[in-house]
Design an enzyme around this catalytic site. Structure first.
Site, PDB file in Angstrom:
ATOM      1  N   GLY A  43       5.564  -8.307   0.250  1.00  0.00           N
ATOM      2  CA  GLY A  43       5.345  -7.241  -0.729  1.00  0.00           C
ATOM      3  C   GLY A  43       3.952  -6.637  -0.636  1.00  0.00           C
ATOM      4  N   CYS A  44       2.959  -7.484  -0.453  1.00  0.00           N
ATOM      5  CA  CYS A  44       1.582  -6.993  -0.379  1.00  0.00           C
ATOM      6  C   CYS A  44       1.338  -6.234   0.926  1.00  0.00           C
ATOM      7  CB  CYS A  44       0.597  -8.142  -0.543  1.00  0.00           C
ATOM      8  SG  CYS A  44       0.680  -8.881  -2.197  1.00  0.00           S
ATOM      9  N   THR A  45       1.951  -6.692   2.006  1.00  0.00           N
ATOM     10  CA  THR A  45       1.823  -5.978   3.270  1.00  0.00           C
ATOM     11  C   THR A  45       2.467  -4.597   3.154  1.00  0.00           C
ATOM     12  OG1 THR A  45       1.747  -8.045   4.516  1.00  0.00           O
ATOM     13  CG2 THR A  45       2.353  -6.052   5.744  1.00  0.00           C
TER      14      THR A  45
END
Length: 144
Positions: A43-45
């Protein structure tokens, strides 16, 4: 914290090794400060790549910083792996995240939150959602 409040000043080390102080940018560019959970998670990527895709269209008016508790080395690897054009800041101990109300349950992690800080140092917008697309859509809206 709410829109109109003064943004808490901070000084943190970036992935480049330099110290970044929020107040150094006030009056020059608006600041997009996005808190995220962890480097190299799906998700952060997706979030940082989405922000990266709009960065060329906003970088003349906005300074963008990512921030979480990961180490400088982790940020260096994350930035190199994804060729990120903005600085990632090391918030060891999550002190800055706490001052921006961006810590999760019992302060165990950094929540996904984005703040837009105006030239005057006041908060102009807050996006609070664990969904990465909400933050990317906000960045896209800055291109209009």
């Amino acid at each position: 914290m709410k829109v109109g409040d003064p943004a808490p000043d901070f000084e943190l080390e970036s992935n480049t090794g330099e110290k970044v102080k929020l107040s150094d940018y006030l009056g020059k560019k608006k600041v997009v400060l996005f808190f995220y959970v962890k480097d190299n998670t799906p998700g952060c990527t997706a979030e940082v790549i989405g922000i990266k895709n709009y960065h060329p269209k906003i970088s003349d008016k906005y300074e963008v910083f990512g921030i979480n508790q990961d180490s400088k080395e982790s940020h260096v690897n994350f930035c190199q792996k994804h060729d990120l054009p903005f600085k990632m800041l090391v918030d060891k101990g999550k002190k800055v995240a706490a001052s921006y109300h961006a810590t999760g349950i019992l302060g165990m992690y950094t929540k996904r939150m984005t703040y837009l800080i105006g030239l005057d140092g006041k908060i102009e917008n807050i996006i609070e959602s664990m969904r990465a697309p909400s933050h990317i859509e906000f960045i896209q809206s800055l291109t209009d």
